[in-house]
Each structure stands twice: as C-alpha cells, then as structure tokens.
Design a protein around this motif. Structure first.
Motif, mmCIF file in Angstrom:
data_model
loop_
_atom_site.group_PDB
_atom_site.id
_atom_site.type_symbol
_atom_site.label_atom_id
_atom_site.label_comp_id
_atom_site.label_asym_id
_atom_site.label_seq_id
_atom_site.Cartn_x
_atom_site.Cartn_y
_atom_site.Cartn_z
ATOM 1 N N TRP A 147 32.246 17.224 20.485
ATOM 2 C CA TRP A 147 31.590 17.693 19.257
ATOM 3 C C TRP A 147 30.303 18.463 19.605
ATOM 4 N N LEU A 151 29.237 22.203 18.473
ATOM 5 C CA LEU A 151 27.983 22.509 17.787
ATOM 6 C C LEU A 151 27.217 23.598 18.514
ATOM 7 N N LEU A 154 28.842 26.835 18.157
ATOM 8 C CA LEU A 154 28.654 27.359 16.812
ATOM 9 C C LEU A 154 27.293 28.037 16.698
ATOM 10 N N VAL A 158 28.394 31.695 18.346
ATOM 11 C CA VAL A 158 28.892 32.345 17.135
ATOM 12 C C VAL A 158 27.743 32.931 16.319
ATOM 13 N N PHE B 243 40.936 13.833 19.906
ATOM 14 C CA PHE B 243 40.573 15.241 20.020
ATOM 15 C C PHE B 243 41.539 15.977 20.942
ATOM 16 N N LEU B 244 41.974 15.297 22.001
ATOM 17 C CA LEU B 244 42.894 15.915 22.948
ATOM 18 C C LEU B 244 44.338 15.854 22.455
ATOM 19 N N LEU B 259 38.476 16.535 14.164
ATOM 20 C CA LEU B 259 37.738 17.577 14.880
ATOM 21 C C LEU B 259 38.694 18.550 15.539
ATOM 22 N N LEU B 263 39.305 22.823 14.923
ATOM 23 C CA LEU B 263 38.837 23.677 16.006
ATOM 24 C C LEU B 263 38.941 25.172 15.710
ATOM 25 N N VAL B 266 36.130 26.798 13.313
ATOM 26 C CA VAL B 266 34.711 26.637 13.628
ATOM 27 C C VAL B 266 33.887 27.775 13.056
ATOM 28 N N GLN B 267 34.371 28.989 13.239
ATOM 29 C CA GLN B 267 33.550 30.138 12.863
ATOM 30 C C GLN B 267 33.469 30.327 11.351
ATOM 31 N N TRP B 270 31.773 25.652 8.994
ATOM 32 C CA TRP B 270 31.050 24.718 9.865
ATOM 33 C C TRP B 270 31.235 23.267 9.454
ATOM 34 N N THR B 274 31.299 19.721 11.542
ATOM 35 C CA THR B 274 30.033 18.997 11.611
ATOM 36 C C THR B 274 30.164 17.533 11.207
ATOM 37 N N GLY B 277 32.072 14.802 13.516
ATOM 38 C CA GLY B 277 31.300 14.567 14.733
ATOM 39 C C GLY B 277 30.053 13.763 14.460
ATOM 40 N N LEU B 278 29.382 14.098 13.364
ATOM 41 C CA LEU B 278 28.156 13.394 13.004
ATOM 42 C C LEU B 278 28.440 11.911 12.777
#
Lengths: 336, 304
Positions: A147, A151, A154, A158, B243-244, B259, B263, B266-267, B270, B274, B277-278
């Motif tokens: 993660w 981040l 990002l 990006v 994740f894998l 997550l 993937l 991402v762009q 967000w 976010t 993971g948080l």
C-alpha cells in the motif's frame, strides 16, 4: 577463531539439508498428480505425461529422487522451467542482480536514515524528536508496504511526475548488459542521461523496500544506545570532562552498534521477501516478481529452485553475520 | 527506589497503600502507556464493527450498483452520502466492504493465532520438558523455518495447496510457529528447575499434569505478548497474500485483495486504494501498540 567459524559452519549443514528436504517435498505435496496440475486445464497426452514424469524423475523411488535432487543441486542444476525451457539457474542468475541492486539501495536507505535517527533519539531522550522518531518507526513497522508503494507512486509518480511508475530504465535507452546492475551498466555505456534515468527508477522502490528495515534499525539503535548510555564507563568518560560528542560517537556508539549489526544482518530476509511485493508493484524485473509469476504459471521447477536459492542466500548471509558478530565481540566467540 | 534497605522503622506512610490485585497491577502498568490504551480502544471498536457488520454496513459488500461506478467519497465533489467512502470499479460500496473485511481479518487473526499458539505451545513444552533428542529435532526444524523469509514460505505453501483463504491461514499459522515454540521452550526450561516444579514432581504429578498445569501457566506472559504481535503479523501477511492474489478470492471483501483489485484504477480513483490500506495500517498499528503495552505490563524485567 578458526574453531568458532568451524562450529558455525557445522551448524549450517543440517539447516541446509532441511531446506533441500523442504523444497524437495514441496513439489511432491501438490495434491493430485503433479503433472496434471502443472498442465492445468489443457491436459496432456499420455505420451507427454510419461515423458514429463521421466523428465522430472517422478517415476523413480522417493529416496533415489531425493538423492538425484541433492546431487543436481551440488552441480548447480536446479531443473528447467516448464514454460521457457531454460535452466532455472540461468534465469536466476540473469535476474538476481536486479534484486541485489534494489535490496542494496533499500538497505543503504534504511541504515543511512535509521541509524542517525535512532542515535539522535536516544541522545535527546524524551524530546519531540525522540517521540516523532518512535512514532514514525512504529508506523513504518506496521506498514503494509504494498500500500505504501501505491501511495508513493500516486503522489510522486502520478501527481507530481517526479519519478517513473515502473521498470528499471526508460525505454528510450538501450544499454548492453555487462554486470546486470543498471547503475553500473549505464555508467559504463556512457550514454547521456541513462544513469540519471536508472537512478530515478530506483528511488521509490528503494524507499518502499527500505521502510520496514529502517523502522527496525531506528528502534534497535535507540534502545541499544539508551542501554549503553546508562553504563558506568559512559559516566566515567563524561566525568573526566570529555567532549559530549566524543563520548557519544567513540564510547557509546561502538558498543551500541554490536546488536544493531546483527539486526541489520537479519534484515536480509525481510528485504528478500519484501522484494516479492515491491518488485511486483514496480514491475522490477527481479527474483521476487519472477517467483510470483512462476507460481501463477504453475512453473513448479522454477518455484522450487527459486525458493531453494533464496533460502540458501539467507542462510549464507546469516552465517556471515554470525561470524562477524564473533569477530566484533570476543564475548560471543569465547562463550562455550 | 530510595532507602529501601531501612525496613525496620517504617511508618504507615512509608509502607504504602494496600497491595494491588494482579489485575489491578496489570491495568495500572498497561494504562500508563497511552499508545497501548489507544490501540486497545481501536481494536475493541474494530471488533464491535466486525461483529455487527451485517447491521452497521449501509450496503451489501458484494452487491454491484451499476449506476454508481467509481463514485468518489461523500465529501469530494461528485460524491454522495449513499456511498460514504465511495464505490469501486464495479460499483460496490467501499465502506461496507471494509466493515465486512474487518470481520474477515479479525477472524483470520484469531484462527492463525489460535492455531500457531496451540501448536507452538505443544511443541515448545515437549521440547523444553523432555529435552535431549526430541528437543534437538524440534529446534532444528524451527531453525530451518526461521531461515526462510516468512512471506516466501507462506507463498510457497499457498502455491502448493492452492490459493484460498483457509490455505493462506494455514500457511501463515505454520510460518509463525517458530516464535511460539522458542518462547515456550525457553520459559519451560527456566521454570523446570524451580522448587515448585520439583515439589510437584516429588508429589507424584504425571508428565502431562506437570507440563500443562504446573509449568504452562507460568510461561504465559511472553506468549500473550507474542500472540498480540501475532495478530498484527497475521493481518499484514494475509493482506500481502490477498494482494498477490494468493489469499481470499473474489468477491470476498478482504482488505489486501481489495487493494489488488483497485490497482488499475490508482490514477483515476485514489479512494479505492487509500481506504483499504489505511485500515490495514491502523489495525496493525493498534495491535503493535497494544503488544508494547502488554509487554510493559507483563514483563517483570521492565517493571521498576
């Protein structure tokens, strides 16, 4: 000294045998017929099935299979990839430098940041700096690095566009592979901008991979320094009127570093397993990504050989750390 | 620590208050550590959320709202309070998925810790109690496991058994065994030579009684601390496996696989990256903080 090293070496032998046993059993633990599993949904013809069985030596008794396996390992033969048909050893050797380069930079980052942070936190115990170092290191220690990687990507790749998203080098450069280490190869090639590009590609993955080791090193350095700073000889040195900096660097640090060195050595395992995640995210062509892809492709000889190699490297590094520890600290060497 | 040698002429003030019960003493050490209390509060909240996810979650974790793909969180422009933390690429509510994910992660944590603690205690007790060849065999095996990076070993086990939540939990449990075995063995050996164990043996207690009733309760303190840290490791490792793509399979709302699914976005979005993971970070952090506090409270060496 020689006796000490010999004893350590002898202790490694059973561990190594255990690792060979483990990797040997792994491939045989696949539920059902391993060849059917490897072939996946497509299935194989009976002839190909028998051929594969013979190729993998699965038609032999188990004991002979294990003997062959160990003999092959000592000949540097880890079998062939089922997909690419190239020897596992060859693939490993071509990808390993990328992982070493990444892990080295990550370790450098971890030590260069973690060590001073830990020292200053210990010297200025209870200060805001100390508290923030402890908070940051605990956060770093708890960080899911996949993660963290996303981040940073990002923000820096990006949004800010400072660093590239993935890979080792911009596609505009074509570099002859000499050592396999991109930083060295780009320097040797003499191509303008290539080195900078390689460096740019390294920054984010190194920070990501180095985060957990950095946290561990900072915490360890701090607690080790605190312990040493309360020793009598530090008080003696101070009461003799020595410069505070000299007391910290010469008297305290040297003794505090002994456990820290061990901890740094132990990070190799963390770096190599962290590399699996980091390389997958940053599309870094190293061992970690290779292993994960092989698992997805059910390329079992590669999985087996790769795990074998990684475990061996960790054993060797731990052995070297153990021996260095004995060299640095005579108390360990003469114990028992 | 002043003048404790002068015990003969103590006035009542110097004697101090009534001795605390062990629980009170534990709590006074534990609550002195602010971080540990914060961790505990966070974990208790998490457990409540996990248990009542069915009622608390505003939406189903797997229902796809096709008219609300990649909706941003409520406070961002274009967001809606229907989906407080936004939606993912197939229109599932992220908050609901996180809540159900909490249930999964905590359940896995429990499962992994129970499995590894149980097996670890058994192996460690046997090794420490009987010593000799049994001890050597067990400890060698443990050393071999320690030589492998835990995530790599877990990946290898999952690769062989096949990716699934249960296999991943088994793998993580096996991987975290060595710590428990070592801790139990070390404390067992330390306790074994103490008088109360010897007297119990002389009184004719059987091996099993000596191991589990006489010795084990006195070895528990470090194991409790390790078990707390085991929770954070289990959650972190499970998220990494997810994740894998080697842990929970879609559409299970597991934090790590959430997550991984996000993937490619991402762009553009967000928030899909976010929040899961948080939550992982905060949960792991809470367990680590609580583990530190427990160590302060339970380890007599650190008490002053």
């Amino acid at each position: 000294m020689f006796q000490f090293i010999f004893k350590k070496l002898m202790l490694v032998v059973p561990t190594f045998i255990g690792i060979t046993l483990l990797t040997f059993t792994l491939i045989r633990l696949i539920p059902g017929d391993p060849i059917e599993v490897m072939a996946g949904e497509r299935g194989v013809s009976p002839e190909r099935h028998a051929q594969l069985r013979a190729e993998l030596g699965l038609d032999q008794p188990l004991l002979i299979q294990y003997k062959d396996y160990v003999v092959n390992i000592f000949h540097g033969d880890l079998g062939k990839s089922l997909i690419t048909k190239t020897p596992v050893m060859e693939e490993f050797a071509s990808l390993f430098p990328a992982t070493v380069e990444l892990a080295t930079c990550a370790a450098l980052f971890a030590v260069l940041v973690g060590l001073p942070a830990g020292i200053i936190a210990a010297v200025k115990r209870g200060s805001i700096f100390d508290h923030s170092v402890m908070t940051f290191s605990l956060t770093g220690y708890s960080m899911p690095i996949f993660w963290w990687a996303l981040l940073l990507m990002l923000v820096f790749s990006v949004n800010l566009g400072w660093t590239p998203v993935s890979g080792r080098l911009d596609v505009t450069y074509w570099i002859d592979e000499v050592t396999g280490f991109m930083l060295i190869d780009t320097l040797l090639s003499g191509e303008e901008g290539a080195f900078a590009s390689a460096l740019h590609h390294l920054v984010l993955p190194s920070i990501v991979l180095g985060t957990i080791p950095m946290a561990v090193i900072a915490r360890m350095t701090r607690s080790s320094m605190l312990e040493v700073l309360s020793e009598d000889y530090i008080r003696t040195a101070r009461s003799k009127g020595m410069a505070p900096l000299r007391v910290i660097v010469v008297h305290a640090l040297r003794n505090a570093l002994i456990p820290v060195i061990t901890v740094i050595g132990l990070q190799v395992g963390i770096l190599l397993s962290g590399a699996i995640l980091t390389e997958t995210i940053f599309a870094w062509p190293g061992i970690g990504k290779w292993l994960i892809e092989s698992i997805a492709r059910r390329d079992y000889p590669v999985v087996q050989g790769g795990i074998m190699m990684v475990a061996t490297i960790i054993i060797v590094v731990n052995l070297i750390v153990d021996i260095l520890y004995g060299v640095v600290n005579p108390r360990i060497r003469h114990n028992k | 620590m002043s003048d404790s040698t002068n015990t003969e002429t103590l006035s009542p003030e110097q004697v101090g208050p009534q001795p605390q019960t062990p629980l009170q003493e534990f709590w006074s050490y534990f609550s002195a550590n602010t971080g540990a209390v914060v961790g505990l509060v966070f974990i208790v909240t998490m457990i409540i959320v996990a248990l009542s996810a069915n009622w608390l979650a505003p939406h189903s974790p797997i229902e796809q709202y096709r008219d609300a793909l990649l909706m941003p969180p409520a406070w961002v422009e274009g967001g809606s309070w229907t989906y407080v933390l936004g939606t993912d690429d197939v229109g599932r509510d992220i908050l609901s998925r996180l809540m159900h994910g909490a249930r999964l992660s905590l359940f896995i944590g429990c499962l992994v810790v129970t499995l590894s603690l149980g097996m670890g205690i058994l192996l460690g007790l046997v090794a420490g109690y009987f010593q000799g060849a049994v001890d050597t065999a067990i400890m060698r095996a443990v050393d071999i496991m320690l030589a492998m990076p835990s995530l790599l070993l877990a990946i290898a086990i999952v690769a062989i058994l096949g990716p699934s939540l249960i296999n991943a939990s088994m793998a993580i449990a096996i991987v975290s065994l060595p710590h428990y075995v070592r801790l139990t063995r070390a404390s067992t050996i330390a306790e074994l030579s103490k008088d109360y164990v010897v007297s119990s043996r002389v009184a004719g207690a059987s091996h099993l009684r000596l191991m589990f009733i006489t010795i084990l309760p006195n070895c528990l303190a470090p194991l409790i601390v390790q078990a707390t840290l085991g929770f954070s490791n289990a959650i972190l490792d499970m998220a990494a496996l997810g994740f894998l793509g080697l842990g929970a399979q879609p559409p299970t709302p597991e934090w790590g696989s959430m997550l991984a699914d996000a993937l490619q976005f991402v762009q553009r979005a967000w928030w899909v990256v976010t929040f899961p993971g948080l939550v992982i970070l905060l949960t792991v952090l809470a367990f680590n903080l609580m583990g530190d506090g427990l160590r302060d409270a339970l380890d007599p060496k650190l008490k002053q």
